[in-house]
Design a protein around this motif. Structure first.
Motif, mmCIF file in Angstrom:
data_model
loop_
_atom_site.group_PDB
_atom_site.id
_atom_site.type_symbol
_atom_site.label_atom_id
_atom_site.label_comp_id
_atom_site.label_asym_id
_atom_site.label_seq_id
_atom_site.Cartn_x
_atom_site.Cartn_y
_atom_site.Cartn_z
ATOM 1 N N TYR A 139 0.840 -1.196 0.000
ATOM 2 C CA TYR A 139 0.000 0.000 0.000
ATOM 3 C C TYR A 139 0.880 1.252 0.000
ATOM 4 O O TYR A 139 1.891 1.314 0.704
ATOM 5 C CB TYR A 139 -0.905 0.035 1.235
ATOM 6 C CG TYR A 139 -2.027 -0.982 1.213
ATOM 7 C CD1 TYR A 139 -3.237 -0.674 0.596
ATOM 8 C CD2 TYR A 139 -1.880 -2.224 1.828
ATOM 9 C CE1 TYR A 139 -4.278 -1.595 0.581
ATOM 10 C CE2 TYR A 139 -2.913 -3.152 1.816
ATOM 11 C CZ TYR A 139 -4.105 -2.839 1.192
ATOM 12 O OH TYR A 139 -5.133 -3.758 1.184
ATOM 13 N N GLN A 141 1.784 4.857 1.083
ATOM 14 C CA GLN A 141 1.534 5.740 2.205
ATOM 15 C C GLN A 141 1.959 7.153 1.854
ATOM 16 O O GLN A 141 2.832 7.365 1.020
ATOM 17 C CB GLN A 141 2.293 5.254 3.440
ATOM 18 C CG GLN A 141 1.829 3.903 3.954
ATOM 19 C CD GLN A 141 2.620 3.458 5.176
ATOM 20 O OE1 GLN A 141 3.822 3.675 5.250
ATOM 21 N NE2 GLN A 141 1.942 2.814 6.115
ATOM 22 N N CYS A 181 -8.445 5.050 3.040
ATOM 23 C CA CYS A 181 -8.189 4.614 4.406
ATOM 24 C C CYS A 181 -7.167 5.522 5.099
ATOM 25 O O CYS A 181 -6.004 5.570 4.685
ATOM 26 C CB CYS A 181 -7.677 3.174 4.415
ATOM 27 S SG CYS A 181 -7.321 2.575 6.083
ATOM 28 N N LYS A 183 -5.746 5.139 7.895
ATOM 29 C CA LYS A 183 -4.711 4.334 8.536
ATOM 30 C C LYS A 183 -3.624 3.973 7.522
ATOM 31 O O LYS A 183 -2.422 4.064 7.817
ATOM 32 C CB LYS A 183 -5.313 3.073 9.137
ATOM 33 C CG LYS A 183 -4.313 2.197 9.890
ATOM 34 C CD LYS A 183 -4.988 0.979 10.502
ATOM 35 C CE LYS A 183 -3.970 0.074 11.189
ATOM 36 N NZ LYS A 183 -4.607 -1.140 11.749
ATOM 37 N N ILE A 184 -4.031 3.569 6.340
ATOM 38 C CA ILE A 184 -3.081 3.249 5.279
ATOM 39 C C ILE A 184 -2.271 4.492 4.907
ATOM 40 O O ILE A 184 -1.065 4.416 4.642
ATOM 41 C CB ILE A 184 -3.807 2.695 4.040
ATOM 42 C CG1 ILE A 184 -4.434 1.333 4.348
ATOM 43 C CG2 ILE A 184 -2.865 2.597 2.846
ATOM 44 C CD1 ILE A 184 -3.437 0.244 4.667
ATOM 45 N N CYS A 194 -9.762 1.191 10.784
ATOM 46 C CA CYS A 194 -9.659 2.628 11.040
ATOM 47 C C CYS A 194 -11.011 3.166 11.490
ATOM 48 O O CYS A 194 -12.046 2.490 11.379
ATOM 49 C CB CYS A 194 -9.182 3.369 9.782
ATOM 50 S SG CYS A 194 -10.383 3.387 8.426
ATOM 51 N N ARG A 197 -13.649 3.349 8.783
ATOM 52 C CA ARG A 197 -14.237 2.050 8.459
ATOM 53 C C ARG A 197 -15.375 1.743 9.408
ATOM 54 O O ARG A 197 -16.413 1.203 9.008
ATOM 55 C CB ARG A 197 -13.154 0.966 8.523
ATOM 56 C CG ARG A 197 -13.662 -0.449 8.231
ATOM 57 C CD ARG A 197 -14.210 -0.579 6.829
ATOM 58 N NE ARG A 197 -14.736 -1.921 6.580
ATOM 59 C CZ ARG A 197 -15.375 -2.268 5.459
ATOM 60 N NH1 ARG A 197 -15.561 -1.370 4.501
ATOM 61 N NH2 ARG A 197 -15.814 -3.501 5.296
ATOM 62 N N CYS A 202 -14.870 3.984 4.765
ATOM 63 C CA CYS A 202 -13.597 3.477 4.254
ATOM 64 C C CYS A 202 -13.898 2.190 3.501
ATOM 65 O O CYS A 202 -14.699 1.362 3.963
ATOM 66 C CB CYS A 202 -12.621 3.213 5.406
ATOM 67 S SG CYS A 202 -11.163 2.253 4.943
ATOM 68 N N CYS A 206 -7.786 -1.145 5.344
ATOM 69 C CA CYS A 206 -7.177 -1.384 6.659
ATOM 70 C C CYS A 206 -7.449 -2.791 7.187
ATOM 71 O O CYS A 206 -6.720 -3.288 8.054
ATOM 72 C CB CYS A 206 -7.666 -0.347 7.672
ATOM 73 S SG CYS A 206 -9.458 -0.157 7.718
#
Length: 321
Positions: A139, A141, A181, A183-184, A194, A197, A202, A206
């Protein structure tokens, strides 16, 4: 004397006191320090100077004479203009071959000299942007970074923000609007799903529901409209600006040295510009970046490779000015 204004010089601890005095008449005029009866009616940069020679205000115009006269006339109606003109002992100017040079020199001079009355333009506005870096899981970031000349690769950078906080908030808003996301993206560090989500906002990267390929593709598409224009040529370039009918004291031709969205100076000849070299300590500035984009896209000036002297074709990036 009506009062004084005290301010600190940018490059030293010296404090400068400006006397506010009642105007005794029109300030003296000069071109590059040489006294003149009147200012030239051409493009260039002008400086309102106090009795000690410190700049109170720096401006630019395609007609220096007309613009300075406007300042002097506005002093009759504007309290701020009156304070500035009252403290002005002289007005000095630096004619340029055209508007592009005036824009670049004004921005540089304001940030170097920090005039008292240029409040909104004095700060060096660092260019913060969003970069993408692939994690071990595949993923991509987001990283937020301010650019300097020793890290000039903005090929994969998105957005021009005035601070890390503004870049982070823009990324957070993008995650909300596009169901990405957080978190990602590195905006959250909690275990499990997250917060978005849990709220149903989301797509599930995640928790492994949305694959890295799909999330990366959606992220890049969402960021596409914020993409910075990468420096599309190899090495520094020279921009030639000419004036078909220069007035007395105005240069007929000037060369502007540019590299990686950084303005490195204006020179009277191609040889002088080529010998100047690149200052590796110079910081990217958002104002300079925006001015250069506008100059290179709208003024259509001839460009040359600073190293070889060969003509350079500036590609249209498709990014709006």
């Amino acid at each position: 004397m009506v009062g004084t204004v005290t301010y600190r010089c940018r490059h030293s601890s010296r404090r400068v006191s400006v006397n506010r005095v009642a105007p005794t008449g029109t300030p003296g005029f000069s071109v590059l320090g040489a006294p003149q009866a009147r200012l030239p009616a051409c493009a260039g940069v002008y400086r309102f100077l106090d009795s000690n020679g410190y700049p109170l205000y720096i401006g630019k115009s395609i007609n220096i004479y007309a613009r300075v006269r406007t300042h002097l006339n506005e002093a009759r109606h504007s309290q701020r203009q009156q304070r500035m003109v009252s403290a002005t002992a002289s007005v000095d100017c630096r004619p340029t071959a055209g508007e592009a040079g005036a824009l670049l020199l004004e921005n540089l001079a304001i940030k170097r000299d920090v005039p008292l009355f240029n409040r909104s333009q004095r700060a060096v506005r660092r260019l913060w942007s969003i970069l993408l870096k692939q994690s071990k899981t595949g993923y991509e970031q987001a990283e937020i970074q301010a650019f300097t000349l020793d890290k000039p690769d903005i090929m994969a950078a998105y957005g021009s923000f005035k601070s890390r906080h503004h870049a982070r908030e823009a990324l957070r808003e993008l995650a909300r609007s596009e169901s990405l996301c957080p978190k990602i993206l590195g905006l959250e560090h909690a275990r499990g799903a997250c917060f978005q989500r849990q709220l149903g906002h989301c797509a599930g990267a995640c928790v492994g529901i949305e694959s890295a390929d799909v999330h990366n593709q959606r992220l890049r598409a969402a960021l596409a409209r914020h993409r910075l224009s990468a420096w599309p040529v190899v090495g520094p370039v020279l921009v030639r600006e000419t004036c078909a009918e220069p007035v007395a004291g105005q240069p007929r031709q000037e060369w502007h040295l540019l590299h990686n969205w950084t303005y490195l100076g204006t020179f009277s000849s191609e040889a002088a510009a080529a010998q100047a070299g690149v200052d590796n300590t110079f910081m990217f500035d958002r104002d300079t970046y925006q001015i250069l984009r506008r100059v290179l896209r709208t003024h259509k000036l001839p460009l040359y490779c600073a190293d070889s002297g060969e003509a350079v074709n500036w590609p249209d990036s498709g990014v709006p000015v």
